[in-house]
Design a protein around this motif. Structure first.
Motif, mmCIF file in Angstrom:
data_model
loop_
_atom_site.group_PDB
_atom_site.id
_atom_site.type_symbol
_atom_site.label_atom_id
_atom_site.label_comp_id
_atom_site.label_asym_id
_atom_site.label_seq_id
_atom_site.Cartn_x
_atom_site.Cartn_y
_atom_site.Cartn_z
ATOM 1 N N GLU A 41 0.828 -1.205 0.000
ATOM 2 C CA GLU A 41 0.000 0.000 0.000
ATOM 3 C C GLU A 41 0.863 1.255 0.000
ATOM 4 O O GLU A 41 0.428 2.313 -0.494
ATOM 5 C CB GLU A 41 -0.944 -0.007 1.202
ATOM 6 C CG GLU A 41 -0.258 -0.057 2.567
ATOM 7 C CD GLU A 41 -1.270 -0.109 3.694
ATOM 8 O OE1 GLU A 41 -2.315 0.587 3.605
ATOM 9 O OE2 GLU A 41 -1.030 -0.844 4.688
ATOM 10 N N ALA A 42 2.096 1.149 0.496
ATOM 11 C CA ALA A 42 2.999 2.305 0.467
ATOM 12 C C ALA A 42 3.397 2.659 -0.962
ATOM 13 O O ALA A 42 3.481 3.839 -1.324
ATOM 14 C CB ALA A 42 4.235 2.021 1.305
ATOM 15 N N ASP A 43 3.674 1.629 -1.797
ATOM 16 C CA ASP A 43 3.997 1.887 -3.205
ATOM 17 C C ASP A 43 2.877 2.686 -3.871
ATOM 18 O O ASP A 43 3.136 3.650 -4.604
ATOM 19 C CB ASP A 43 4.165 0.562 -3.970
ATOM 20 C CG ASP A 43 5.355 -0.256 -3.508
ATOM 21 O OD1 ASP A 43 6.374 -0.256 -4.204
ATOM 22 O OD2 ASP A 43 5.247 -0.898 -2.449
ATOM 23 N N HIS A 44 1.643 2.295 -3.600
ATOM 24 C CA HIS A 44 0.496 2.964 -4.219
ATOM 25 C C HIS A 44 0.331 4.375 -3.684
ATOM 26 O O HIS A 44 0.025 5.306 -4.444
ATOM 27 C CB HIS A 44 -0.770 2.142 -3.987
ATOM 28 C CG HIS A 44 -0.843 0.899 -4.797
ATOM 29 N ND1 HIS A 44 -1.815 0.679 -5.756
ATOM 30 C CD2 HIS A 44 -0.064 -0.212 -4.824
ATOM 31 C CE1 HIS A 44 -1.642 -0.504 -6.316
ATOM 32 N NE2 HIS A 44 -0.580 -1.062 -5.756
ATOM 33 N N ALA A 45 0.511 4.554 -2.374
ATOM 34 C CA ALA A 45 0.372 5.883 -1.788
ATOM 35 C C ALA A 45 1.434 6.843 -2.328
ATOM 36 O O ALA A 45 1.146 8.007 -2.626
ATOM 37 C CB ALA A 45 0.456 5.787 -0.265
ATOM 38 N N VAL A 46 2.660 6.345 -2.454
ATOM 39 C CA VAL A 46 3.726 7.172 -2.998
ATOM 40 C C VAL A 46 3.446 7.511 -4.460
ATOM 41 O O VAL A 46 3.606 8.659 -4.889
ATOM 42 C CB VAL A 46 5.088 6.466 -2.858
ATOM 43 C CG1 VAL A 46 6.169 7.192 -3.655
ATOM 44 C CG2 VAL A 46 5.489 6.387 -1.390
ATOM 45 N N ASN A 47 3.018 6.514 -5.230
ATOM 46 C CA ASN A 47 2.729 6.758 -6.639
ATOM 47 C C ASN A 47 1.629 7.813 -6.800
ATOM 48 O O ASN A 47 1.733 8.722 -7.640
ATOM 49 C CB ASN A 47 2.309 5.457 -7.312
ATOM 50 C CG ASN A 47 2.246 5.554 -8.820
ATOM 51 O OD1 ASN A 47 3.252 5.794 -9.478
ATOM 52 N ND2 ASN A 47 1.060 5.379 -9.387
ATOM 53 N N ASP A 48 0.583 7.721 -5.996
ATOM 54 C CA ASP A 48 -0.504 8.701 -6.072
ATOM 55 C C ASP A 48 -0.002 10.110 -5.777
ATOM 56 O O ASP A 48 -0.390 11.078 -6.450
ATOM 57 C CB ASP A 48 -1.618 8.329 -5.091
ATOM 58 C CG ASP A 48 -2.379 7.068 -5.493
ATOM 59 O OD1 ASP A 48 -2.233 6.636 -6.655
ATOM 60 O OD2 ASP A 48 -3.094 6.519 -4.636
ATOM 61 N N ALA A 49 0.867 10.226 -4.772
ATOM 62 C CA ALA A 49 1.409 11.546 -4.424
ATOM 63 C C ALA A 49 2.289 12.096 -5.546
ATOM 64 O O ALA A 49 2.254 13.293 -5.860
ATOM 65 C CB ALA A 49 2.200 11.452 -3.129
ATOM 66 N N LEU A 50 3.079 11.216 -6.170
ATOM 67 C CA LEU A 50 3.943 11.658 -7.263
ATOM 68 C C LEU A 50 3.124 12.114 -8.464
ATOM 69 O O LEU A 50 3.477 13.090 -9.140
ATOM 70 C CB LEU A 50 4.895 10.531 -7.661
ATOM 71 C CG LEU A 50 5.957 10.169 -6.613
ATOM 72 C CD1 LEU A 50 6.725 8.920 -7.041
ATOM 73 C CD2 LEU A 50 6.926 11.333 -6.395
#
Length: 260
Positions: A41-50
């Motif tokens: 879920e961290a990968d997805h959260a970071v991707n969304d922020a980027l």
């Protein structure tokens, strides 16, 4: 004054780091992507922020990210973001500190700005195509070792099997780090003399790190010695060698069958 690409990438990487550290060592949810390995879920959260930060700042740039479905629209763009929200996801899941954020901009197939940020270690590697490679603002210099003797190489153990080396397995010290982007940055830093991979490498893993290593003085090519190009329809490189120039030549010689 408008924010240049490198400053934008640095700002975005630090934001990514703050998000990733909220999940690190806190048992984030994990999914299996099959042959592509785990994602959290961290990968997805970071991707969304980027997406929010980078695409808002550069709406005309294309987008290539490990965690976003690919869109052929990027192929028509002169500039494209190429990024891995978290490189070294297995290390991240294990609570290790060697995971990174790998963010780059490529113009017409050539990387022009890149950062590799390790938030757990607060290490920001950065470079532009016409500037120096840096670590937290200080200049980097790659190794100048003269060949394979005494060389310290970052590579998985499987890559040292004799079948890969028709010219003879080089006698080198082998080390490993989980993040491909970090391996490239470490070559740029001169902490290791080189790194190599025989697997096809995704552009998002290597775009930023390849620029950092090259601007620090390393030779960086695919496994056959060919120059890297980015934003390809199939965004993969045929292996990777990044090393001190003399070591790079020596490794290529060992990878070539002896003349009959």
């Amino acid at each position: 004054m408008p924010e240049d690409d490198l400053a934008l990438l640095i700002r975005a990487a630090r934001e990514a780091g703050r998000i990733a550290l909220r999940y690190w060592k806190r048992n984030p949810r994990v999914w299996d992507k099959g042959d592509e390995g785990p994602v959290t879920e961290a990968d997805h959260a970071v991707n969304d922020a980027l997406i929010r930060t980078l695409r808002a700042a550069r709406p005309g740039y294309g987008w290539l990210s490990e965690e976003t479905p690919d869109d052929a629209d990027r192929l028509s763009r002169e500039a494209v973001f190429i990024l891995d929200p978290i490189d070294g996801t297995r290390a991240f899941i294990a609570g290790e500190d060697s995971f990174s954020h790998s963010l780059a901009v490529a113009h017409r197939g050539r990387v022009t700005a890149g950062v590799v940020f390790l938030p757990a270690l607060d290490r920001m590697f950065a470079a532009t195509a016409d500037g120096a490679a840096t670590l937290n603002g200080a200049g980097l210099q790659a190794s100048a070792i003269g060949g394979t003797e005494g060389a310290n190489i970052l590579t998985p153990a499987a890559n040292m099997k004799p079948e890969f080396w028709p010219g003879g397995v080089p006698e080198v010290k082998r080390s490993f780090r989980a993040s491909v982007a970090y391996r490239l940055a470490l070559v740029g830093q001169g902490r290791f003399d080189g790194m190599l991979s025989f697997r096809q490498g995704w552009e998002w893993d290597i775009a930023a790190g390849s620029l950092i290593a090259a601007r620090a003085g390393a030779a960086v090519t695919d496994r056959h010695g060919k120059a890297l190009r980015f934003n390809a329809p199939v965004p993969k490189a045929d292996g990777l060698i990044a090393a001190a120039p003399a070591l790079h030549r020596a490794l290529l010689d060992r990878l070539t069958p002896p003349a009959a």
